[in-house]
Motif scaffolding. Structure first.
Motif, PDB file in Angstrom:
ATOM      1  N   TYR A  40      -7.848   1.864 -17.184  1.00 18.11           N
ATOM      2  CA  TYR A  40      -8.647   2.155 -15.991  1.00 18.11           C
ATOM      3  C   TYR A  40      -8.234   1.238 -14.840  1.00 18.11           C
ATOM      4  CZ  TYR A  40     -11.994   5.345 -18.298  1.00 18.11           C
ATOM      5  OH  TYR A  40     -12.593   6.418 -18.933  1.00 18.11           O
ATOM      6  N   ALA A  41      -8.001  -0.047 -15.164  1.00 18.40           N
ATOM      7  CA  ALA A  41      -7.588  -0.998 -14.124  1.00 18.40           C
ATOM      8  C   ALA A  41      -6.222  -0.613 -13.561  1.00 18.40           C
ATOM      9  CB  ALA A  41      -7.549  -2.417 -14.695  1.00 18.40           C
ATOM     10  N   LEU A  42      -5.313  -0.196 -14.450  1.00 22.60           N
ATOM     11  CA  LEU A  42      -3.971   0.172 -13.992  1.00 22.60           C
ATOM     12  C   LEU A  42      -4.010   1.463 -13.165  1.00 22.60           C
ATOM     13  CD1 LEU A  42      -1.006  -0.576 -13.991  1.00 22.60           C
ATOM     14  CD2 LEU A  42      -0.736   0.596 -16.186  1.00 22.60           C
ATOM     15  N   ALA A  43      -4.822   2.427 -13.585  1.00 26.26           N
ATOM     16  CA  ALA A  43      -4.971   3.666 -12.815  1.00 26.26           C
ATOM     17  C   ALA A  43      -5.470   3.346 -11.405  1.00 26.26           C
ATOM     18  CB  ALA A  43      -5.940   4.621 -13.520  1.00 26.26           C
ATOM     19  N   GLY A  44      -6.458   2.445 -11.332  1.00 28.68           N
ATOM     20  CA  GLY A  44      -6.984   2.034 -10.028  1.00 28.68           C
ATOM     21  C   GLY A  44      -5.942   1.314  -9.193  1.00 28.68           C
ATOM     22  N   ALA A  45      -5.163   0.433  -9.823  1.00 28.13           N
ATOM     23  CA  ALA A  45      -4.140  -0.341  -9.106  1.00 28.13           C
ATOM     24  C   ALA A  45      -3.030   0.574  -8.580  1.00 28.13           C
ATOM     25  CB  ALA A  45      -3.557  -1.417 -10.031  1.00 28.13           C
ATOM     26  N   LEU A  46      -2.657   1.586  -9.362  1.00 27.00           N
ATOM     27  CA  LEU A  46      -1.618   2.534  -8.924  1.00 27.00           C
ATOM     28  C   LEU A  46      -2.134   3.397  -7.773  1.00 27.00           C
ATOM     29  CD1 LEU A  46      -0.283   3.459 -12.477  1.00 27.00           C
ATOM     30  CD2 LEU A  46       0.990   2.213 -10.709  1.00 27.00           C
ATOM     31  N   ALA A  47      -3.397   3.810  -7.853  1.00 26.10           N
ATOM     32  CA  ALA A  47      -4.001   4.566  -6.749  1.00 26.10           C
ATOM     33  C   ALA A  47      -4.049   3.703  -5.486  1.00 26.10           C
ATOM     34  CB  ALA A  47      -5.401   5.048  -7.139  1.00 26.10           C
ATOM     35  N   ASP A  48      -4.330   2.398  -5.661  1.00 26.02           N
ATOM     36  CA  ASP A  48      -4.349   1.479  -4.519  1.00 26.02           C
ATOM     37  C   ASP A  48      -2.981   1.367  -3.857  1.00 26.02           C
ATOM     38  OD1 ASP A  48      -7.018   0.955  -4.869  1.00 26.02           O
ATOM     39  OD2 ASP A  48      -6.741  -0.986  -5.855  1.00 26.02           O
ATOM     40  N   LEU A  49      -1.904   1.605  -4.626  1.00 25.86           N
ATOM     41  CA  LEU A  49      -0.541   1.567  -4.058  1.00 25.86           C
ATOM     42  C   LEU A  49      -0.143   2.925  -3.473  1.00 25.86           C
ATOM     43  CD1 LEU A  49       1.497  -0.548  -6.680  1.00 25.86           C
ATOM     44  CD2 LEU A  49       0.462  -1.313  -4.538  1.00 25.86           C
ATOM     45  N   GLY A  50      -1.094   3.848  -3.423  1.00 26.99           N
ATOM     46  CA  GLY A  50      -0.833   5.130  -2.768  1.00 26.99           C
ATOM     47  C   GLY A  50      -0.491   6.271  -3.699  1.00 26.99           C
ATOM     48  N   ALA A  51      -0.410   6.008  -5.011  1.00 27.01           N
ATOM     49  CA  ALA A  51      -0.043   7.070  -5.954  1.00 27.01           C
ATOM     50  C   ALA A  51      -1.161   8.109  -6.077  1.00 27.01           C
ATOM     51  CB  ALA A  51       0.261   6.471  -7.326  1.00 27.01           C
ATOM     52  N   HIS A  52      -0.757   9.346  -6.382  1.00 28.61           N
ATOM     53  CA  HIS A  52      -1.684  10.425  -6.730  1.00 28.61           C
ATOM     54  C   HIS A  52      -1.861  10.358  -8.244  1.00 28.61           C
ATOM     55  CE1 HIS A  52      -2.743  14.569  -7.941  1.00 28.61           C
ATOM     56  NE2 HIS A  52      -3.342  14.638  -6.775  1.00 28.61           N
ATOM     57  N   VAL A  53      -3.007   9.820  -8.676  1.00 23.98           N
ATOM     58  CA  VAL A  53      -3.180   9.515 -10.103  1.00 23.98           C
ATOM     59  C   VAL A  53      -4.053  10.551 -10.808  1.00 23.98           C
ATOM     60  CG1 VAL A  53      -4.020   7.819 -11.787  1.00 23.98           C
ATOM     61  CG2 VAL A  53      -2.908   7.041  -9.682  1.00 23.98           C
ATOM     62  N   VAL A  54      -3.512  11.126 -11.880  1.00 25.42           N
ATOM     63  CA  VAL A  54      -4.298  11.969 -12.785  1.00 25.42           C
ATOM     64  C   VAL A  54      -4.525  11.145 -14.049  1.00 25.42           C
ATOM     65  CG1 VAL A  54      -4.374  14.101 -14.127  1.00 25.42           C
ATOM     66  CG2 VAL A  54      -3.299  14.085 -11.855  1.00 25.42           C
ATOM     67  N   VAL A 110       0.827  -1.199   0.000  1.00 26.37           N
ATOM     68  CA  VAL A 110       0.000   0.000   0.000  1.00 26.37           C
ATOM     69  C   VAL A 110       0.865   1.256   0.000  1.00 26.37           C
ATOM     70  CG1 VAL A 110      -1.568   1.375   1.433  1.00 26.37           C
ATOM     71  CG2 VAL A 110      -2.046  -1.043   1.027  1.00 26.37           C
ATOM     72  N   GLN A 111       1.978   1.200   0.706  1.00 25.86           N
ATOM     73  CA  GLN A 111       2.840   2.391   0.841  1.00 25.86           C
ATOM     74  C   GLN A 111       3.726   2.630  -0.380  1.00 25.86           C
ATOM     75  OE1 GLN A 111       2.448   4.420   3.386  1.00 25.86           O
ATOM     76  NE2 GLN A 111       0.855   3.040   4.083  1.00 25.86           N
ATOM     77  N   ARG A 112       3.818   1.637  -1.215  1.00 20.51           N
ATOM     78  CA  ARG A 112       4.849   1.615  -2.250  1.00 20.51           C
ATOM     79  C   ARG A 112       4.939   2.852  -3.131  1.00 20.51           C
ATOM     80  NH1 ARG A 112       5.675  -4.589  -3.764  1.00 20.51           N
ATOM     81  NH2 ARG A 112       7.912  -4.359  -4.040  1.00 20.51           N
ATOM     82  N   LEU A 113       3.796   3.433  -3.469  1.00 21.04           N
ATOM     83  CA  LEU A 113       3.811   4.613  -4.346  1.00 21.04           C
ATOM     84  C   LEU A 113       3.255   5.849  -3.642  1.00 21.04           C
ATOM     85  CD1 LEU A 113       2.796   2.990  -7.775  1.00 21.04           C
ATOM     86  CD2 LEU A 113       5.035   3.912  -7.162  1.00 21.04           C
ATOM     87  N   ALA A 114       3.305   5.836  -2.304  1.00 19.12           N
ATOM     88  CA  ALA A 114       2.793   6.991  -1.552  1.00 19.12           C
ATOM     89  C   ALA A 114       3.566   8.247  -1.958  1.00 19.12           C
ATOM     90  CB  ALA A 114       2.922   6.738  -0.053  1.00 19.12           C
ATOM     91  N   GLY A 115       2.830   9.302  -2.259  1.00 23.19           N
ATOM     92  CA  GLY A 115       3.466  10.574  -2.617  1.00 23.19           C
ATOM     93  C   GLY A 115       3.954  10.645  -4.054  1.00 23.19           C
ATOM     94  N   VAL A 116       3.817   9.549  -4.811  1.00 19.90           N
ATOM     95  CA  VAL A 116       4.279   9.550  -6.204  1.00 19.90           C
ATOM     96  C   VAL A 116       3.145  10.062  -7.105  1.00 19.90           C
ATOM     97  CG1 VAL A 116       5.113   8.120  -8.118  1.00 19.90           C
ATOM     98  CG2 VAL A 116       5.906   7.678  -5.777  1.00 19.90           C
ATOM     99  N   ARG A 117       3.478  11.038  -7.935  1.00 25.43           N
ATOM    100  CA  ARG A 117       2.464  11.633  -8.821  1.00 25.43           C
ATOM    101  C   ARG A 117       2.494  10.936 -10.185  1.00 25.43           C
ATOM    102  NH1 ARG A 117       5.017  17.352  -8.678  1.00 25.43           N
ATOM    103  NH2 ARG A 117       6.722  15.901  -9.104  1.00 25.43           N
ATOM    104  N   VAL A 118       1.402  10.267 -10.495  1.00 23.57           N
ATOM    105  CA  VAL A 118       1.302   9.497 -11.745  1.00 23.57           C
ATOM    106  C   VAL A 118       0.344  10.200 -12.706  1.00 23.57           C
ATOM    107  CG1 VAL A 118       0.568   7.323 -12.803  1.00 23.57           C
ATOM    108  CG2 VAL A 118       1.796   7.291 -10.613  1.00 23.57           C
TER     109      VAL A 118
END
Lengths: 232, 232
Positions: free
Chosen positions: B46-60, B11-19
């Protein structure tokens, strides 16, 4: 009781009448992933197929690709290209009493679709398109044509184009609407229609496509009954 | 507890990372009702955007027209054409750490879209197309480029094309799959991917796009962490 009686008579209006209806867009492949498409959602056609079934008609729906849930009809035939729609309609047109062409069939298709994905290269690219068969005109020109309702979606000069299409293609009715801009039509929930036939016309004002479909179905049933009485 | 700890570290893996992530097809108008499109559904993006958000990323998420419900992301930008997608990405590319290009952007657009519906007439028609900007290559060529993941959907010679694209566009990673025929990809729920980067590769076998997105998101997080450690 009056409401019930009216509703009851509406329900019977197209009992035993076989309707063949096309809906949605077609997609014309350029290669395995690219296609020429159009903005028809299938919404108006699906609503009309449902409204005609509600009036008792036996509805066969030939549908191009649509993201919508199909209405409850007797038969659903899914197609993708104009040529597939043409084949599906041609195989069934002699066995219907009414033909309704709501589909936005591509007028042209790529002359030579590529078997594998076209790679980008040159700065410009020319694509040669060839005419697709005119499904509606072919059905209306059958030796014993069904009662035929066509649609016209135009960006301008709507009534003029629609009158021309009614006459040139020898249709029994045409329903015309303006598309593009803010005037309803493709990709919208609402629409307005100008319905023309030989010797008459009616304007159905802007309303939801579901309501519009109900009004158009009743109008079609009226015109069909008159036509049927005159020709038998 | 071990499962929780692992899950917690994921969950923490992409915290604070802007995607910044593009998804879906684009549509290139020929006239107000017709367009050049492609078969991308937006499902993988859409699935990848959701998965990256689940890893904590800030997804646009910059999305072309898709019938799917969008995932829960920080920002959703809807576009239609390649030029609109280009503008949306260009305005945001300098403010992201990771750029993921899943969109199937049209390589070409009609040179002169018609302002009103083209009437059918001639038996054949020539359409002239011009190249669209290469969004992915432009982002990867920025002075301080984000970590960049591209996609390649090919009908043949998948690995060869993907290796070429990784190198030519100076990407950090590329995920490649076969499309057309029965091999997953566009318009399907399942897919398989070959993921390549400089010095390594991994095959993600056929599975649902949701599962595939989760595995790819974790792989992206690993590669990004390594890249980030190496470059800082």
């Amino acid at each position: 009781e009056i409401a019930e009686a009216l509703s009851g008579s509406d329900v019977q209006r197209l009992a035993g009448v076989r309707v063949l209806l096309t809906a949605g867009p077609t997609r014309e492949p350029l290669d395995p992933v690219r296609y020429l498409g159009n903005r028809s959602s299938g919404r108006m056609g699906y609503a009309l197929a449902g409204a005609l079934a509600d009036l008792g008609a036996h509805v066969v729906l030939v549908s191009g690709p649509s993201a919508l849930a199909p209405p409850a009809v007797a038969e659903l035939v899914r197609v993708e290209t104009a040529l597939e729609m043409h084949a599906a309609v041609t195989a069934r047109a002699r066995d219907c009493d009414v033909f309704v062409a709501t589909a936005a069939v591509a007028d042209y298709r790529p002359a030579e679709p590529a078997g594998s994905k076209i790679k980008k290269g040159a700065e410009t690219l020319e694509i040669r398109l060839v005419r697709n068969p005119d499904i509606l005109a072919e059905v209306a020109a059958l030796p014993k044509p069904p009662f035929t309702l066509g649609f016209a979606a135009e960006t301008n000069d709507v009534e003029q184009y629609a009158r021309g299409k009614l006459k040139d293609k020898r249709l029994d009715m045409i329903a015309a609407n303006r598309v593009g801009g803010d005037s309803g039509g493709f990709e919208r929930e609402e629409n307005a229609l100008l319905v023309l036939w030989n010797g008459g016309q009616r304007t159905l004002p802007m309303m939801s496509k579901v309501e519009l479909a109900r009004e158009l179905a009743v109008l079609l049933a009226e015109r069909y009954a008159e036509h049927h009485a005159a020709s038998s």
